[in-house]
Design a protein around this motif. Structure first.
Motif, PDB file in Angstrom:
ATOM      1  N   SER A   1      18.199  13.745  20.623  1.00 32.62           N
ATOM      2  CA  SER A   1      18.749  12.811  19.638  1.00 32.62           C
ATOM      3  C   SER A   1      17.690  11.749  19.414  1.00 32.62           C
ATOM      4  O   SER A   1      16.678  11.698  20.124  1.00 32.62           O
ATOM      5  CB  SER A   1      20.045  12.161  20.123  1.00 32.62           C
ATOM      6  OG  SER A   1      19.775  11.084  21.010  1.00 32.62           O
ATOM      7  N   ILE A   2      17.906  10.864  18.446  1.00 32.14           N
ATOM      8  CA  ILE A   2      16.922   9.823  18.186  1.00 32.14           C
ATOM      9  C   ILE A   2      16.841   8.808  19.322  1.00 32.14           C
ATOM     10  O   ILE A   2      15.871   8.071  19.443  1.00 32.14           O
ATOM     11  CB  ILE A   2      17.196   9.109  16.844  1.00 32.14           C
ATOM     12  CG1 ILE A   2      15.959   8.301  16.438  1.00 32.14           C
ATOM     13  CG2 ILE A   2      18.452   8.240  16.939  1.00 32.14           C
ATOM     14  CD1 ILE A   2      15.981   7.786  15.032  1.00 32.14           C
ATOM     15  N   MET A   3      17.836   8.782  20.203  1.00 30.20           N
ATOM     16  CA  MET A   3      17.763   7.917  21.377  1.00 30.20           C
ATOM     17  C   MET A   3      16.937   8.553  22.485  1.00 30.20           C
ATOM     18  O   MET A   3      16.683   7.924  23.508  1.00 30.20           O
ATOM     19  CB  MET A   3      19.163   7.563  21.882  1.00 30.20           C
ATOM     20  CG  MET A   3      20.020   6.792  20.894  1.00 30.20           C
ATOM     21  SD  MET A   3      19.208   5.332  20.170  1.00 30.20           S
ATOM     22  CE  MET A   3      18.975   4.295  21.612  1.00 30.20           C
ATOM     23  N   ARG A   4      16.516   9.816  22.276  1.00 30.93           N
ATOM     24  CA  ARG A   4      15.644  10.496  23.245  1.00 30.93           C
ATOM     25  C   ARG A   4      14.227  10.632  22.717  1.00 30.93           C
ATOM     26  O   ARG A   4      13.265  10.273  23.397  1.00 30.93           O
ATOM     27  CB  ARG A   4      16.210  11.875  23.581  1.00 30.93           C
ATOM     28  CG  ARG A   4      15.348  12.660  24.591  1.00 30.93           C
ATOM     29  CD  ARG A   4      16.047  13.901  25.091  1.00 30.93           C
ATOM     30  NE  ARG A   4      15.192  14.731  25.925  1.00 30.93           N
ATOM     31  CZ  ARG A   4      14.954  14.529  27.218  1.00 30.93           C
ATOM     32  NH1 ARG A   4      15.515  13.497  27.820  1.00 30.93           N
ATOM     33  NH2 ARG A   4      14.165  15.333  27.901  1.00 30.93           N
ATOM     34  N   THR A   5      14.078  11.152  21.500  1.00 28.03           N
ATOM     35  CA  THR A   5      12.751  11.318  20.902  1.00 28.03           C
ATOM     36  C   THR A   5      12.785  10.891  19.447  1.00 28.03           C
ATOM     37  O   THR A   5      13.791  11.085  18.746  1.00 28.03           O
ATOM     38  CB  THR A   5      12.270  12.783  20.976  1.00 28.03           C
ATOM     39  OG1 THR A   5      13.102  13.598  20.135  1.00 28.03           O
ATOM     40  CG2 THR A   5      12.308  13.306  22.398  1.00 28.03           C
ATOM     41  N   LEU A   6      11.675  10.347  18.977  1.00 20.88           N
ATOM     42  CA  LEU A   6      11.595   9.922  17.587  1.00 20.88           C
ATOM     43  C   LEU A   6      11.416  11.106  16.645  1.00 20.88           C
ATOM     44  O   LEU A   6      11.481  10.944  15.424  1.00 20.88           O
ATOM     45  CB  LEU A   6      10.444   8.930  17.398  1.00 20.88           C
ATOM     46  CG  LEU A   6      10.576   7.601  18.152  1.00 20.88           C
ATOM     47  CD1 LEU A   6       9.412   6.683  17.800  1.00 20.88           C
ATOM     48  CD2 LEU A   6      11.906   6.923  17.858  1.00 20.88           C
TER      49      LEU A   6
ATOM     50  N   ILE B   1      11.453   3.970  14.856  1.00 18.09           N
ATOM     51  CA  ILE B   1      11.592   2.924  15.875  1.00 18.09           C
ATOM     52  C   ILE B   1      12.691   1.945  15.465  1.00 18.09           C
ATOM     53  O   ILE B   1      13.505   1.518  16.284  1.00 18.09           O
ATOM     54  CB  ILE B   1      10.262   2.175  16.085  1.00 18.09           C
ATOM     55  CG1 ILE B   1       9.152   3.135  16.512  1.00 18.09           C
ATOM     56  CG2 ILE B   1      10.421   1.069  17.122  1.00 18.09           C
ATOM     57  CD1 ILE B   1       7.767   2.488  16.532  1.00 18.09           C
ATOM     58  N   PHE B   2      12.712   1.592  14.196  1.00 15.84           N
ATOM     59  CA  PHE B   2      13.702   0.670  13.639  1.00 15.84           C
ATOM     60  C   PHE B   2      15.118   1.161  13.927  1.00 15.84           C
ATOM     61  O   PHE B   2      15.968   0.409  14.421  1.00 15.84           O
ATOM     62  CB  PHE B   2      13.461   0.545  12.139  1.00 15.84           C
ATOM     63  CG  PHE B   2      14.369  -0.392  11.416  1.00 15.84           C
ATOM     64  CD1 PHE B   2      14.094  -1.748  11.366  1.00 15.84           C
ATOM     65  CD2 PHE B   2      15.496   0.087  10.749  1.00 15.84           C
ATOM     66  CE1 PHE B   2      14.924  -2.613  10.667  1.00 15.84           C
ATOM     67  CE2 PHE B   2      16.331  -0.772  10.053  1.00 15.84           C
ATOM     68  CZ  PHE B   2      16.046  -2.130  10.012  1.00 15.84           C
TER      69      PHE B   2
END
Length: 452
Positions: free
Chosen positions: A425-430, A336-337
């Motif tokens: 990507s991390i902007m889509r899924t953690l 999340i960070f």
């Protein structure tokens, strides 16, 4: 960079050096001369800062008022802050990110001397059902280097009916000698420089501040901060840019532990007044008390603000060039960070769909300003050059396209009409462990902007 190129052009003109003459010197001599003029341009920009600004900040506080169809900026107060953490060479914003923009003009000669893009919680609220029913007021702030002489401040918002162009909404003349500019000192907090890479004027300065940590819990906050920024440095482009980044921490205690959870009737007294259920979304953890955020952050020179909230409940949020907030104690906190900092630092959009909180957030036919999504309205300005000519647009959800740059439908809170560059990507899924190339490029440019 446009500011530097303009000064190089002027220097070349003033010294009567033409491209043809440079060519006669040969490639190596051309590089030497261009290096000299780049260096002179940087020194010129530094001189520009010293001509117009003092090495401290002016904070301009205002209220953002309106509803789904209208907005108004209303002046609140101004405050002198002791530190300026930004670049002294890149004074003019050349990215034009954000839903708002402010410009500072020298009043005497009408020169643009500073500008920045940013976003706001008010603008997000405008897309909710509540905004169609009532008016609300949000407090907001912007920060600029402290001017030496009178300046004109102009505030802009994007007009979706005008193809997302910035429209001026407010202007005011500021006299730095005005005795109503508060010089009242903030409460003194202990500060730590957890990573010292150098002069704040030449580095990206990130300040991490706590909410919901009592005096006896601040040691936990420091250790959590260290853990999280080390995790950030596992991601590119931060991993290869570590020497361009300073990390600060401000030890500001709260009276109570935790944060507000209105849906569970939990209310706490904390230094930044953070709360879940922002915009009536349970996991959206934010604060509307941005003046308190700035008061605490202003204890050090900073470019970006990250807030750690002492809760194990899942949640977080971020606003471009404003602040990023994250729950400190959930198993997903490190991801999340990183995800939220992508929002607040480079204006990266969420690349997932199907979030009912926002209504028509990215209208059809209008190209989003965020660098990592597109409606294809003006795809040439995005990552079109990175898409192989054999890749279909839109790009199908097939195994052979999972690891390439394409145009995948579903982003910006909707499943249709908004596209992202990669399957995940991390902007889509953690569950993903990296920023995609489009996002990395955007992040890298911002790091360089702050650290050149």
């Amino acid at each position: 960079m446009g500011f530097l190129l303009l000064d190089i052009h002027r220097l070349l003109k003033n010294h009567y050096i033409s491209c043809s003459i440079l060519t006669d010197f040969g490639i190596r001599m051309k590089r030497v001369i261009l290096f000299i003029y780049l260096l002179q341009a940087v020194l010129y920009a530094q001189a520009g800062f010293d001509e117009y600004f003092e090495n401290k900040s002016l904070r301009f506080d205002y209220f953002h008022i309106g509803n789904a169809a209208s907005e108004k900026f209303v002046f609140d107060e101004m405050k002198a802050e002791p530190f300026y953490g930004g670049s002294k060479t890149n004074l003019i914003d050349t990215f034009y990110y954000g839903n708002h923009f402010f410009k500072v003009f020298d009043e005497k000669e009408n020169n643009l001397i500073y500008s920045r893009g940013y976003s706001s919680l008010f603008q997000e609220w405008q897309s909710t059902e509540e905004a169609a029913q009532i008016d609300r007021s949000f407090e907001e702030t912007i920060v600029m280097p402290f001017p030496k002489s009178k300046v004109r401040l102009e505030l802009y918002s994007r007009d979706k009916e005008e193809n997302n162009e910035f429209t001026k909404k407010f202007e005011i003349l500021i006299d730095p000698a005005d005795y109503f500019i508060s010089a009242e000192k903030n409460e003194r907090y202990t500060t730590l420089k957890l990573q010292d890479s150098g002069d704040p004027a030449e580095k990206l300065d990130i300040v991490v501040i706590p909410d919901g940590y009592t005096t006896t819990e601040l040691g936990e906050f420091v250790e959590k901060t260290k853990t999280l920024y080390e995790y950030l440095f596992e991601y590119e482009p931060f991993a290869s840019s570590r020497d361009k980044i300073n990390i600060w921490a401000v030890l500001a205690p709260s009276e109570d532990s935790g944060t507000d959870i209105p849906g569970n009737s939990v209310w706490t007294r904390t230094v930044l007044n953070s709360s879940f259920y922002t915009l009536d979304s349970e996991r959206y953890l934010m604060t509307t008390d941005v003046k308190s955020v700035r008061d605490v952050a202003g204890s050090v020179p900073y470019d970006q603000i990250i807030i750690l909230v002492n809760t194990d409940k899942y949640g977080g949020g971020a606003i471009y060039n404003y602040y990023s907030m994250v729950c400190a104690n959930h198993p997903s906190t490190p991801k999340i960070f990183v995800h939220e900092f992508g929002h607040s630092f480079a204006g990266l959009a969420d690349e997932y769909g199907n979030d009912p909180t926002y209504i028509d957030y990215y209208p059809e036919g209008v190209e989003p300003w965020e660098p990592n999504i597109t409606t294809l309205a003006d795809f040439d300005k995005k990552w079109k050059s990175l898409v192989d000519e054999d890749t279909p647009v839109p790009t199908p959800y097939q195994e052979k396209y999972r690891d390439i740059i394409g145009v995948f439908e579903g982003a910006g809170y909707v499943s249709e009409g908004v596209y992202r560059s990669t399957y995940d990507s991390i902007m889509r899924t953690l569950g993903n462990n990296k920023f995609n190339k489009v996002s990395q490029d955007a992040l890298r440019k911002l790091i360089e902007f702050y650290s050149e």
